[in-house]
Design an enzyme around this catalytic site. Structure first.
Site: not given
Ligand code: PGA
Length: 266
Positions: A12-14, A101, A103, A173, A179, A219, A240-241
């Site tokens: 997930n590149w956000k 998600h 977010e 999640e 994050g 994470s 994500g990251g």
């Molecule tokens: P993260 O994000 O790996 O940066 O914690 C995961 C996600 O939000 O899908």
């Protein structure tokens, strides 16, 4: 991992990359997956920002990496300024979409009923959906984690039939792990994944629960992926990251492939 479920790892590149670096990342990712020996061995997907989907899709060409959107509208078409429909995603080559998600649940107040509509329309369009669920730290501290996640699952699956819902991958999640650099322990992840499988068995049946992939997100990185994927009910990850670095994402895909092979899958 379990031998009967093919691993799924999504990046997930956000709201990251730009047009050029997004295409470069896709290019580097294809090479890294081939080098890691995991191309086509597991299901790998990337979720770039909307404006870059088409370009990233062209870069991926015939690669088995799935292209996906980070969200879709709850309606099929019409006067919804700024929104992107599931059919539009399909039209430009997407095969997957992330729904719910955290977010969006927490940042944009998207609730389960609304997410159910998105899920239904995404599946109707032919997309595979990655449905995210997860509790906040306060809810976990209050001992409510499993109840919160069960409620999210019931609300989001809603009235979907098993035939429609079998294209859903559930992503657990925990909000406090996204994050933050703080991951759930493999044991905590396993306990929640087993609980999610129990809810799915209750909503549908044990066959449905046994075949649905439940992935972990929060994470996950190249170092901790192996231990998390070793748990029997963890079928991959939503990253994500670490998905923004081709080598790291490829290492995570490799960890999934190895965990699957160790479980007897192929
Ligand atoms: P993260 O994000 O790996 O940066 O914690 C995961 C996600 O939000 O899908």
């Amino acid at each position: 991992m379990h031998a009967s479920r093919r691993p799924f790892v999504g990046g997930n590149w956000k709201m990251n990359t730009d047009l050029a670096s997004g295409a470069e990342l896709a290019d580097a990712l294809m090479a890294a997956l081939v080098a890691a020996g995991s191309e086509g061995v597991i299901d790998a997907a990337v979720y770039p920002p909307f404006p870059y989907l088409f370009t990233v899709g062209r870069t991926l060409g015939h690669s088995p990496i799935l292209l996906g959107g980070q969200d879709c509208a709850a309606e099929a078409s019409g006067a919804f300024t700024g929104q992107v429909s599931a059919d539009m995603l399909c039209d430009i080559g997407c095969r997957s979409v992330i729904i719910g998600h955290s977010e969006r649940r927490h940042g944009l107040q998207e609730g389960d009923e609304f997410l159910h509509q998105k899920l239904a329309i995404a599946l109707e369009s032919g997309l595979q959906a990655v449905l995210c669920v997860g509790e906040t730290l306060a809810q976990r501290d209050d001992g409510l984690a499993e109840a919160v996640v069960a409620k999210q699952l019931r609300g989001c699956f809603g009235t979907l039939t098993a035939e429609t819902a079998d294209r859903v991958v559930v992503a657990y999640e925990p909000v406090w792990a996204i994050g933050t650099g703080r991951t759930a322990t493999p044991q905590d992840a396993q306990a929640m994944h087993a609980s999610i499988r129990g809810v799915l068995a209750d909503l549908y049946d044990s066959r449905f629960a046994a075949q649905t992939r439940i992935i972990y997100g929060g994470s996950v990185n190249a170092k901790n992926a192996r231990a998390i994927f070793a748990e029997p009910d963890v079928d991959g990850g939503l990253i994500g990251g670490a998905s923004l670095k081709a080598e790291d994402f490829a290492s995570i895909c490799r960890a999934a492939a190895e965990a699957w092979s160790a479980a007897g899958g192929h």
